[in-house]
Scaffold this motif. Structure first.
Motif, short mmCIF file in Angstrom:
data_model
loop_
_atom_site.label_atom_id
_atom_site.label_comp_id
_atom_site.label_asym_id
_atom_site.label_seq_id
_atom_site.Cartn_x
_atom_site.Cartn_y
_atom_site.Cartn_z
N VAL A 140 0.86 -1.18 0.00
CA VAL A 140 0.00 0.00 0.00
C VAL A 140 0.90 1.24 0.00
CG1 VAL A 140 -1.80 1.27 1.22
CG2 VAL A 140 -1.79 -1.24 1.27
N THR A 141 0.76 2.06 -1.02
CA THR A 141 1.61 3.25 -1.11
C THR A 141 1.23 4.23 0.00
OG1 THR A 141 0.08 4.27 -2.68
CG2 THR A 141 1.89 2.99 -3.60
N GLY A 142 2.28 4.82 0.58
CA GLY A 142 2.05 5.79 1.64
C GLY A 142 1.65 5.18 2.95
N SER A 143 1.79 3.86 3.12
CA SER A 143 1.39 3.19 4.37
C SER A 143 2.31 1.99 4.59
CB SER A 143 -0.07 2.74 4.28
OG SER A 143 -0.41 1.95 5.40
N GLY A 144 2.54 1.68 5.84
CA GLY A 144 3.37 0.51 6.14
C GLY A 144 2.56 -0.76 6.16
N ALA A 145 1.84 -1.05 5.10
CA ALA A 145 1.00 -2.25 5.01
C ALA A 145 1.28 -2.96 3.70
CB ALA A 145 -0.48 -1.88 5.11
N GLN A 146 1.17 -4.26 3.74
CA GLN A 146 1.49 -5.06 2.56
C GLN A 146 0.67 -6.34 2.58
OE1 GLN A 146 5.30 -7.49 2.01
NE2 GLN A 146 5.80 -5.65 0.79
N LEU A 147 0.37 -6.85 1.40
CA LEU A 147 -0.25 -8.17 1.23
C LEU A 147 0.72 -9.08 0.50
CD1 LEU A 147 -3.91 -7.38 0.10
CD2 LEU A 147 -3.12 -8.06 2.37
N ARG A 148 0.75 -10.35 0.92
CA ARG A 148 1.55 -11.35 0.22
C ARG A 148 0.65 -12.52 -0.18
NH1 ARG A 148 7.59 -11.51 3.04
NH2 ARG A 148 7.88 -9.23 3.02
N ASP A 165 -0.83 -21.20 -1.77
CA ASP A 165 -2.08 -21.86 -1.38
C ASP A 165 -3.31 -21.05 -1.77
OD1 ASP A 165 -1.80 -19.77 0.35
OD2 ASP A 165 -1.90 -20.96 2.19
N GLY A 166 -3.13 -19.88 -2.45
CA GLY A 166 -4.25 -19.08 -2.91
C GLY A 166 -4.82 -18.15 -1.85
N ARG A 167 -4.10 -17.93 -0.76
CA ARG A 167 -4.58 -17.04 0.31
C ARG A 167 -3.68 -15.81 0.41
NH1 ARG A 167 -5.07 -20.43 5.63
NH2 ARG A 167 -3.00 -21.13 4.95
N TRP A 168 -4.22 -14.76 1.04
CA TRP A 168 -3.52 -13.50 1.19
C TRP A 168 -3.11 -13.31 2.65
CZ3 TRP A 168 -2.34 -10.43 -2.99
CH2 TRP A 168 -2.99 -10.77 -4.19
N TRP A 169 -1.85 -12.93 2.84
CA TRP A 169 -1.29 -12.79 4.18
C TRP A 169 -0.93 -11.32 4.44
CZ3 TRP A 169 -0.53 -17.27 7.19
CH2 TRP A 169 -0.77 -18.47 6.52
N PRO A 170 -1.42 -10.73 5.53
CA PRO A 170 -1.13 -9.33 5.82
C PRO A 170 0.25 -9.15 6.47
CG PRO A 170 -2.58 -10.21 7.51
CD PRO A 170 -2.38 -11.31 6.50
N TYR A 171 0.92 -8.06 6.08
CA TYR A 171 2.23 -7.72 6.65
C TYR A 171 2.22 -6.23 7.01
CZ TYR A 171 4.96 -11.97 5.85
OH TYR A 171 5.47 -13.24 5.92
N VAL A 172 3.04 -5.87 8.01
CA VAL A 172 3.25 -4.46 8.35
C VAL A 172 4.75 -4.23 8.48
CG1 VAL A 172 1.03 -4.18 9.53
CG2 VAL A 172 3.03 -4.94 10.82
N LYS A 173 5.13 -2.97 8.34
CA LYS A 173 6.55 -2.63 8.46
C LYS A 173 6.83 -2.14 9.88
CE LYS A 173 8.97 -1.17 5.03
NZ LYS A 173 9.57 -0.38 3.91
N ALA A 214 -8.03 -9.18 4.24
CA ALA A 214 -6.69 -9.20 4.84
C ALA A 214 -6.14 -7.78 4.96
CB ALA A 214 -5.76 -10.07 4.01
N LEU A 215 -6.39 -6.96 3.96
CA LEU A 215 -5.88 -5.60 3.96
C LEU A 215 -6.61 -4.71 4.96
CD1 LEU A 215 -3.75 -3.86 2.63
CD2 LEU A 215 -5.43 -3.26 0.86
N ALA A 216 -7.91 -4.91 5.11
CA ALA A 216 -8.69 -4.09 6.03
C ALA A 216 -8.17 -4.24 7.45
CB ALA A 216 -10.17 -4.48 5.94
N GLY A 217 -7.74 -5.42 7.82
CA GLY A 217 -7.25 -5.64 9.18
C GLY A 217 -6.02 -4.82 9.49
N VAL A 218 -5.06 -4.76 8.59
CA VAL A 218 -3.84 -4.02 8.87
C VAL A 218 -4.04 -2.51 8.71
CG1 VAL A 218 -2.28 -5.91 8.38
CG2 VAL A 218 -3.04 -4.46 6.52
#
Length: 429
Positions: free
Chosen positions: A383-391, A395-403, A421-425
């Motif tokens: 996510v531009t301008g935010s410390g959030a990321q999806l990977r 297995d076809g699932r999305w994993w949330p990451y933060v910096k 997944a993104l809404a949570g972070v």
């Protein structure tokens, strides 16, 4: 030795029987099955079972072809009761001895007071019936009954208890006492070992070991009605066992006692978890768990065991990373096990169809122009301008990451929908 009937064994009267069954061994059950299938009057057998259970059968004499005991009625009237079983002839015993001496497992079983199904099946293949069949147990009783009466029935039920303890009782009934039988087996086995008839088969059996032959599936299935039921599964302990303390005044050379205690505790926890899974309903339909690589297992140990600083450093080395990287890997493991570890380490490019589906899901989650702007680089969408990321995982699932402090770290479990997944972070940033 009885001159008329040959060798004889006398068994003292047994105490009253406790519980429901008279036989726990499969051959003892086979004996009772022959009795119950033969008797014409089930009510008489029921009375005989009651007499035996009450301990009204006196000392039992076992001789080739004949069982004898004095049985008392409830009013204390005593009757001599005999049960006859056909002896095997000399030629039949020769065949049995040849068969048994060919396989060391048969001899070992007899010495252990056992009669395995494959011994009986091998004997049957040689034309020999060790266990009685329908009509083979012939009664004679002083009460004058022509069929199995309560007295002969009680004697047979009592003998089933003797057979549980010693299958040589049956072999004596068939015509050979224990000492003579074992002596003859020893002579034949020695002859085979010395290169006599069958020596090659004996050597092959010895090379494979006494239990190499096993039991054929059809033989085991055929014996299903006389084999005892399987024991119930073991109960699940309330908690894993506690490993012993290895703290000593001097550490053994080359061994770290604290590391060994750590591994022992981990083994106890894993064994408890595996037993819980095995006892759970539907366990047989569950897929096999994936085998971990050594570096994945090092991360698992660090996540599950919470080791001290020294052990954590050793686990980091085993995982091929530094202590800080191990901390991040441990966080990933706790969110999703091996799948989360794979996403943490892998960079790959999803296919066009997967990317299109993800973009459609993200667009549907926000009003036009209100959604976050994402910069895609392979399976990692930041996510531009935010410390959030999806990977995106294999297995076809999305994993949330933060910096955190300049490092991308796992922020939660996986979701099928990238927007969820993104809404949570984003809500926590």
């Amino acid at each position: 030795m009885n001159e008329k009937y040959g060798p004889e064994r006398i068994f003292a009267a047994l105490p009253p029987a406790q519980g429901r069954g008279f036989a726990s061994s499969w051959w003892g059950r086979a004996w009772l099955k022959a009795l119950e299938d033969t008797a014409l009057d089930g009510a008489q057998l029921k009375k005989g079972r009651k007499l035996a259970r009450e301990g009204r059968v006196g000392a039992v004499s076992v001789r080739p072809g004949r069982l004898t005991a004095v049985v008392q009625d409830p009013d204390s009237t005593a009757y001599r009761s005999d049960v006859l079983l056909q002896e095997m002839g000399e030629e039949e015993w020769d065949r049995f001895l040849d068969m048994a001496s060919e396989r060391s497992g048969h001899i070992a079983a007899l010495l252990d007071r056992e009669m395995p199904p494959h011994l009986v099946e091998d004997a049957a293949a040689a034309g020999l019936d060790l266990l009685p069949g329908i009509g083979d147990l012939e009664p004679e009783c002083g009460c004058g009954a022509w069929d199995h009466c309560p007295h002969s029935g009680a004697l047979c039920y009592q003998v089933a208890r003797l057979l549980d303890q010693d299958p040589f009782v049956l072999l004596l009934l068939r015509g050979r006492d224990e000492r003579r039988l074992l002596d003859e087996l020893q002579v034949r086995s020695a002859a085979r070992a010395a290169g006599g008839p069958g020596g090659g088969a004996q050597a092959a059996d010895a090379a494979r070991g006494p239990s190499a032959r096993g039991v054929r599936a059809d033989e085991a299935y055929a014996a299903r009605d006389i084999l005892p039921p399987l024991p119930p599964p073991p109960p699940l302990p309330s908690e894993p066992g506690t490993p012993p303390s290895l703290d000593t005044e001097t550490d053994p050379a080359g061994v770290d006692p604290s590391a060994l205690e750590f591994l022992a505790a981990d083994s106890a926890v894993r064994a408890h978890a595996l037993l819980a899974e095995a006892l759970a309903a539907g366990h047989g339909q569950q897929p096999w768990a994936a085998v971990l690589t050594p570096d994945q297992d090092a991360v698992r140990l660090a996540a599950d065991g919470r080791p001290g600083t020294r052990l954590a450093a050793r686990l980091a080395t085993a995982a091929g990373c530094g202590p800080a990287d191990l901390d991040v890997a441990v966080r990933a493991w706790r969110f999703g096990g091996a799948a989360a570890l794979a996403v943490h380490a892998e960079e790959w490019r999803p296919g066009p169809a997967e990317l299109a589906r993800a973009r459609a899901q993200l667009a549907a989650a926000w009003e036009t122009g209100e959604g976050p702007r994402l910069r895609a680089a392979g399976n990692r969408w930041t996510v531009t301008g935010s410390g959030a990321q999806l990977r995106y995982g294999q297995d076809g699932r999305w994993w949330p990451y933060v910096k955190e402090r300049g490092r991308w770290v796992p922020a939660g479990p996986a979701e099928d929908d990238p927007a969820a997944a993104l809404a949570g972070v984003l809500s926590g940033s």
